[in-house]
Write a protein that holds these residues in place. Structure first.
Motif, PDB file in Angstrom:
ATOM      1  N   VAL A 303       0.847  -1.262   0.010  1.00 46.37           N
ATOM      2  CA  VAL A 303      -0.146  -0.179  -0.089  1.00 46.37           C
ATOM      3  C   VAL A 303       1.039   1.274  -0.126  1.00 46.37           C
ATOM      4  O   VAL A 303       2.082   1.246   0.706  1.00 46.37           O
ATOM      5  CB  VAL A 303      -0.849  -0.093   1.272  1.00 46.37           C
ATOM      6  N   PRO A 304       0.530   2.335  -0.846  1.00 46.24           N
ATOM      7  CA  PRO A 304       1.319   3.289  -0.628  1.00 46.24           C
ATOM      8  C   PRO A 304       1.457   4.119   0.892  1.00 46.24           C
ATOM      9  O   PRO A 304       0.689   3.931   1.489  1.00 46.24           O
ATOM     10  CB  PRO A 304       0.657   4.151  -1.606  1.00 46.24           C
ATOM     11  N   LYS A 305       2.800   4.468   1.224  1.00 45.55           N
ATOM     12  CA  LYS A 305       2.886   4.848   2.439  1.00 45.55           C
ATOM     13  C   LYS A 305       1.906   5.795   3.044  1.00 45.55           C
ATOM     14  O   LYS A 305       1.489   5.726   4.057  1.00 45.55           O
ATOM     15  CB  LYS A 305       4.298   5.524   2.506  1.00 45.55           C
ATOM     16  N   PRO A 306       1.664   6.835   2.294  1.00 49.18           N
ATOM     17  CA  PRO A 306       0.715   7.839   2.825  1.00 49.18           C
ATOM     18  C   PRO A 306      -0.810   7.227   3.236  1.00 49.18           C
ATOM     19  O   PRO A 306      -1.563   7.668   4.028  1.00 49.18           O
ATOM     20  CB  PRO A 306       0.512   8.853   1.704  1.00 49.18           C
ATOM     21  N   LYS A 307      -1.043   5.704   2.469  1.00 56.13           N
ATOM     22  CA  LYS A 307      -2.401   5.379   2.595  1.00 56.13           C
ATOM     23  C   LYS A 307      -2.217   4.334   3.818  1.00 56.13           C
ATOM     24  O   LYS A 307      -3.437   3.712   4.099  1.00 56.13           O
ATOM     25  CB  LYS A 307      -2.982   4.539   1.432  1.00 56.13           C
TER      26      LYS A 307
END
Length: 387
Positions: A303-307
């Motif tokens: 999962v993309p880090k910001p999410k």
């Protein structure tokens, strides 16, 4: 799907949870005499994955059940004396060598499938077999290189050929060396008595459904089929002859089946307190984990880090037969770093500290540092419990 017999056995949700915990090796005294090999045979499959934070997942699986068994001991138990092989089960898994005949159905299926987009020039497949016969066991690099000069998925001819031979069953992955697969001919790696595809698809499926039911203790159609990635219709075709017993479980909307031996005695004994790999078979099926433990868990490594909500490799905390929280760990030198801790209840503080300290000791760390806790008011209690 054929009509199902009306179950004569009804289980409460709590009984089903305890049966599942015992079946997976988390309730009752650990079988230390059988050790890592016993864990593998008991589970029937141990999933592999490239991610390594505290340790790789196939090391975390026996650790969670047996405690701080040496990591060299884990590797030796899997890969020596033709005890195990790697193949496609729930995913890429280490499997007990005695189950080789029961994956004949999958080998046959691979042989009958188109070769996707991986084309091979004439002779490339035979050349890999010839080289393994003369020089094996070998890695893909030793066979001529794993990749071409393109993107990471651009396999070389020798890599394509040896992976095809692996799926067909002519070649076996007998160990991982620096995380590279080591390939050998099946005729050398698999004991003669097991080296055959004599079993019919139905015999293979019946065995794997039974094994999955025993490893889970109790499960729905989807639970049991998913264990070795079988199709629902494959489960349907053999479950009546598998030896599993139809049951109903309070709060479960779908029919279920149980291992009859699991129903003979009430699950009792000591609960293990430990951190779980996200690839642990106790929790690898999300719907089952939510149904049994009321706990939603998702691996966020991709999962993309910001999410991300809980972190890159958040490991659930098992204590008292419940999932009470999770931690996203890291290592800095000899310090285990709890980058993000989620505690579902204040009662999780002490077991989280216990699990972190045990894990730290196991991987050679001498301290634990807590960076962030979802309940800030519990941070001081957790830090105090760690000291």
């Amino acid at each position: 799907m054929t009509s199902l017999p009306r179950p004569a056995i009804e289980l409460s949700a709590d009984e089903a949870r305890r049966i599942a915990l015992r079946a997976q090796g988390f309730l009752g005294a650990p079988d230390r005499r059988s050790g890592v090999r016993g864990v593998l045979r008991h589970l029937g499959a141990v999933q592999l994955d490239t991610i390594s934070v505290l340790a790789r997942s196939h090391e975390l699986i026996p650790y969670a059940r047996l405690g701080a068994v040496g990591r060299d001991t884990v590797e030796a138990a899997y890969w020596t004396e033709t005890h195990a092989f790697e193949y496609w089960s729930h995913a890429a898994c280490i499997l007990p060598v005695e189950e080789w005949p029961h994956f004949a159905f999958r080998r046959r299926a691979y042989r009958s499938r188109p070769h996707w987009h991986h084309d091979l020039p004439d002779g490339a497949y035979d050349q890999v077999i010839k080289q393994l016969r003369a020089e094996g066991p070998l890695t893909a690099t030793e066979l001529g290189g794993a990749k071409n000069k393109g993107e990471w998925w651009d396999w070389s001819e020798s890599k394509i050929a040896v992976e095809r031979a692996l799926m067909y069953g002519e070649v076996v992955c007998t160990e991982r060396r620096s995380w590279k697969r080591v390939y050998d001919l099946a005729e050398r790696a698999i004991p003669d008595a097991l080296l055959h595809d004599d079993l019919s698809d139905a015999e293979c499926l019946r065995r794997l459904v039974r094994l999955a039911g025993e490893a889970l203790g109790v499960g729905t159609r989807a639970d049991i089929a998913d264990y070795h990635r079988l199709k629902g219709e494959q489960f349907d075709a053999v479950v009546a002859e598998s030896g599993l017993v139809p049951v109903t479980v309070q709060g479960w909307e779908k029919p279920a089946w149980a291992d009859p031996k699991a129903l003979e005695t009430t699950p009792r004994g000591r609960h293990r307190t430990t951190l779980l790999s996200p690839f642990d078979s106790l929790i690898w099926e999300r719907a089952r984990t939510e149904r049994i433990f009321g706990f939603t868990h998702r691996l966020e490594a991709y999962v993309p880090k910001p999410k991300r909500i809980h972190g890159y490799f958040a490991m659930p905390l098992l204590a008292g037969g419940r999932l009470l929280g999770r931690v996203d760990p890291a290592r800095e030198g000899t310090t285990l770093v709890a980058r993000q801790v989620a505690l579902d209840t204040p009662k999780a503080v002490t077991p989280m500290a216990q699990a972190l300290l045990e894990a730290a000791s196991w991987v050679g760390c001498d301290s634990v540092r807590v960076e962030r806790v979802n309940r800030p008011e519990l941070t001081a209690d957790l830090v105090r419990a760690l000291n």
